[in-house]
Scaffold this motif. Structure first.
Motif, mmCIF file in Angstrom:
data_model
loop_
_atom_site.group_PDB
_atom_site.id
_atom_site.type_symbol
_atom_site.label_atom_id
_atom_site.label_comp_id
_atom_site.label_asym_id
_atom_site.label_seq_id
_atom_site.Cartn_x
_atom_site.Cartn_y
_atom_site.Cartn_z
ATOM 1 N N GLU A 175 23.794 40.178 58.822
ATOM 2 C CA GLU A 175 24.371 39.105 58.007
ATOM 3 C C GLU A 175 24.493 39.520 56.539
ATOM 4 O OE1 GLU A 175 22.981 37.653 61.747
ATOM 5 O OE2 GLU A 175 21.840 38.688 60.178
ATOM 6 N N SER A 176 23.511 40.248 56.035
ATOM 7 C CA SER A 176 23.619 40.694 54.636
ATOM 8 C C SER A 176 24.698 41.763 54.504
ATOM 9 C CB SER A 176 22.268 41.197 54.115
ATOM 10 O OG SER A 176 21.835 42.365 54.777
ATOM 11 N N ASP A 177 24.900 42.576 55.550
ATOM 12 C CA ASP A 177 26.018 43.526 55.537
ATOM 13 C C ASP A 177 27.360 42.789 55.516
ATOM 14 O OD1 ASP A 177 24.548 45.856 55.451
ATOM 15 O OD2 ASP A 177 24.950 46.460 57.524
ATOM 16 N N ALA A 178 27.448 41.655 56.245
ATOM 17 C CA ALA A 178 28.681 40.857 56.249
ATOM 18 C C ALA A 178 28.963 40.320 54.847
ATOM 19 C CB ALA A 178 28.577 39.721 57.252
ATOM 20 N N TYR A 179 27.913 39.914 54.139
ATOM 21 C CA TYR A 179 28.076 39.459 52.754
ATOM 22 C C TYR A 179 28.640 40.596 51.898
ATOM 23 C CZ TYR A 179 27.006 37.749 48.080
ATOM 24 O OH TYR A 179 27.100 37.358 46.755
ATOM 25 N N SER A 180 28.017 41.775 51.998
ATOM 26 C CA SER A 180 28.483 42.914 51.210
ATOM 27 C C SER A 180 29.924 43.271 51.557
ATOM 28 C CB SER A 180 27.569 44.122 51.443
ATOM 29 O OG SER A 180 26.248 43.849 51.019
ATOM 30 N N TYR A 181 30.273 43.157 52.839
ATOM 31 C CA TYR A 181 31.639 43.436 53.253
ATOM 32 C C TYR A 181 32.607 42.445 52.594
ATOM 33 C CZ TYR A 181 35.729 44.330 56.118
ATOM 34 O OH TYR A 181 37.004 44.628 56.533
ATOM 35 N N GLY A 182 32.211 41.179 52.468
ATOM 36 C CA GLY A 182 33.042 40.216 51.766
ATOM 37 C C GLY A 182 33.282 40.616 50.323
ATOM 38 N N CYS A 183 32.248 41.158 49.683
ATOM 39 C CA CYS A 183 32.397 41.647 48.310
ATOM 40 C C CYS A 183 33.330 42.859 48.260
ATOM 41 C CB CYS A 183 31.028 42.005 47.739
ATOM 42 S SG CYS A 183 29.946 40.583 47.470
ATOM 43 N N VAL A 184 33.266 43.712 49.289
ATOM 44 C CA VAL A 184 34.181 44.848 49.371
ATOM 45 C C VAL A 184 35.613 44.338 49.554
ATOM 46 C CG1 VAL A 184 34.864 46.843 50.781
ATOM 47 C CG2 VAL A 184 32.454 46.471 50.229
ATOM 48 N N MET A 185 35.795 43.277 50.328
ATOM 49 C CA MET A 185 37.120 42.667 50.478
ATOM 50 C C MET A 185 37.667 42.227 49.125
ATOM 51 S SD MET A 185 37.177 40.261 53.883
ATOM 52 C CE MET A 185 38.819 39.693 53.417
ATOM 53 N N LEU A 186 36.852 41.505 48.368
ATOM 54 C CA LEU A 186 37.267 41.029 47.047
ATOM 55 C C LEU A 186 37.671 42.215 46.168
ATOM 56 C CD1 LEU A 186 35.346 38.392 44.906
ATOM 57 C CD2 LEU A 186 36.395 40.408 43.893
ATOM 58 N N HIS A 187 36.831 43.224 46.165
ATOM 59 C CA HIS A 187 37.051 44.415 45.333
ATOM 60 C C HIS A 187 38.336 45.143 45.726
ATOM 61 C CE1 HIS A 187 35.198 48.472 43.817
ATOM 62 N NE2 HIS A 187 36.148 48.034 43.023
ATOM 63 N N THR A 188 38.530 45.351 47.028
ATOM 64 C CA THR A 188 39.664 46.129 47.500
ATOM 65 C C THR A 188 40.985 45.398 47.291
ATOM 66 O OG1 THR A 188 38.242 47.163 49.162
ATOM 67 C CG2 THR A 188 40.619 47.363 49.484
ATOM 68 N N LEU A 189 41.014 44.104 47.546
ATOM 69 C CA LEU A 189 42.254 43.347 47.440
ATOM 70 C C LEU A 189 42.648 43.055 45.993
ATOM 71 C CD1 LEU A 189 41.789 40.814 50.384
ATOM 72 C CD2 LEU A 189 43.310 42.806 50.314
ATOM 73 N N SER A 190 41.662 42.960 45.103
ATOM 74 C CA SER A 190 41.955 42.593 43.710
ATOM 75 C C SER A 190 41.864 43.760 42.735
ATOM 76 C CB SER A 190 40.985 41.502 43.250
ATOM 77 O OG SER A 190 39.675 42.020 43.083
ATOM 78 N N GLY A 191 41.118 44.815 43.122
ATOM 79 C CA GLY A 191 40.860 45.906 42.187
ATOM 80 C C GLY A 191 39.744 45.600 41.211
ATOM 81 N N LYS A 192 39.151 44.419 41.320
ATOM 82 C CA LYS A 192 38.067 44.005 40.432
ATOM 83 C C LYS A 192 36.746 43.992 41.192
ATOM 84 C CE LYS A 192 40.487 42.676 36.725
ATOM 85 N NZ LYS A 192 40.261 43.202 35.353
ATOM 86 N N VAL A 193 35.681 44.475 40.562
ATOM 87 C CA VAL A 193 34.377 44.419 41.206
ATOM 88 C C VAL A 193 33.931 42.964 41.291
ATOM 89 C CG1 VAL A 193 33.700 46.714 40.429
ATOM 90 C CG2 VAL A 193 33.111 44.718 39.032
#
Length: 334
Positions: A257-275
């Motif tokens: 579940e914590s990996d799923a959270y981190s993956y969501g943050c990777v989604m945000l980062h990859t789609l927007s270019g912003k950390v």
């Protein structure tokens, strides 16, 4: 949900209190994987490790080591070398050595156990989007160094502000699907990554992602602690699930579940270019997460509503509410 409206004001507590909490979390995350077998002390303050499935010793085949490391992390140095094995084409490799603050024999043996645990995790993984472990090499640090292929475009973070800055949305989603498939694969092998960030997803010369640095991995059934062999900086907390930051007394462990959270943050980062949490400073991120704050929705490179909703689900504060990786992958693959 309008996530951008849920970002709380900067913390009012003393900066020193926040710094102390950060140091406590870093020290907890540096706890080591328990592994069977004890390494034996070698000559000149080094440690010789024994393995049930030994990785290849590449020491004699390493060429071109520079005096200084190519990349310096919090607890490790990465050297760029040439792997020159007879009968095989020469290839560029990354050699990662653990930088130790002490050379006491007992301390070396303990750290050797933890390194052995990580190697056992990494050596058995086989997936096109998981970075390969080529073997070990001596002479880079008191403990054997990990040798893996050199990845041309560096980390996802550097790629998105460099050669990948103008890539299409379709390419960004392709990267996310492949990262998701690799993460789901390691979960199927009873491994939790535990430290998925933009700095340990690498992008090769063909633009393909490779997840790396299983330094915080936990084997779900056999081990239940995190590995030592990964540097942590305050910036890494932007990707960390809030439940891993909130309760220092019980020392919660990384999970699927914590990996799923981190993956969501990777989604945000990859789609927007912003950390994640780009609108606030590193030092304020843990406090914001612990108090239920969400990252702002980037405006520079707009994210589609359906994708933003998926990000919201992934970074839900309640681990049980986060989606499963197969469902996320299926959604992105439509």
């Amino acid at each position: 949900m309008a996530l951008e409206q849920r970002v709380p004001p900067p913390p009012t507590r003393s900066r020193w209190v926040v710094l102390r909490r950060l140091l406590q979390v870093i020290n907890r995350l540096k706890a080591g994987v328990r592994s069977a077998g004890v390494p034996q002390s070698g000559m000149n303050g080094t440690v010789t490790l024994t393995f049930s499935r030994p990785p290849e010793d590449l020491t004699q085949h390493m060429k071109g080591k520079q005096r200084y490391a190519h990349n310096i992390g919090g607890f490790s140095d990465v050297y760029k070398c040439m792997l020159d094995k007879p009968g095989e084409p020469s290839t560029m490799v990354a050699v990662k050595g653990l930088r130790l603050s002490a050379s006491d024999a007992k301390d070396l043996e303990e750290r050797g156990k933890k390194l052995r645990g990580e190697v056992h995790i990494w050596i058995r993984l086989d997936h096109p989007n998981v970075l390969k472990l080529c073997g070990l090499a001596d002479g880079f640090s008191p403990l054997p160094a990990l040798v893996s292929p050199w990845v041309e475009n560096g980390t996802l973070t550097t790629f998105l502000v460099g050669p990948g800055q103008e890539i299409s949305k379709r390419k960004r989603i392709s990267i996310l699907v492949k990262v998701g498939e690799a993460l789901h694969y390691i979960h199927s092998e009873h491994v939790v990554h535990g430290d998925l960030t933009g700095s340990n997803i690498l992008i090769n010369g063909k633009g393909q992602p490779l997840i790396s640095d299983f330094g915080l991995s936990s084997i779900l059934e056999d081990y239940n602690e995190t590995s030592y062999f990964k540097s942590h900086t305050p910036g890494a907390f932007r990707w960390v699930a809030p439940e891993l930051l909130a309760d220092l007394q019980t020392s919660p462990k990384p999970s699927i579940e914590s990996d799923a959270y981190s993956y969501g943050c990777v989604m945000l980062h990859t789609l927007s270019g912003k950390v994640p949490y780009s609108e606030i400073r590193d030092i304020h991120v843990p406090h914001t997460k612990i108090n239920g704050g969400f990252p702002g929705r980037p405006a520079d490179l707009p994210i589609e509503e359906t994708h933003w909703e998926m990000i919201e689900h992934c970074i839900d504060n309640a681990p049980r509410n986060r989606p499963k990786l197969p469902d996320i992958i299926s959604f992105l693959s439509r």
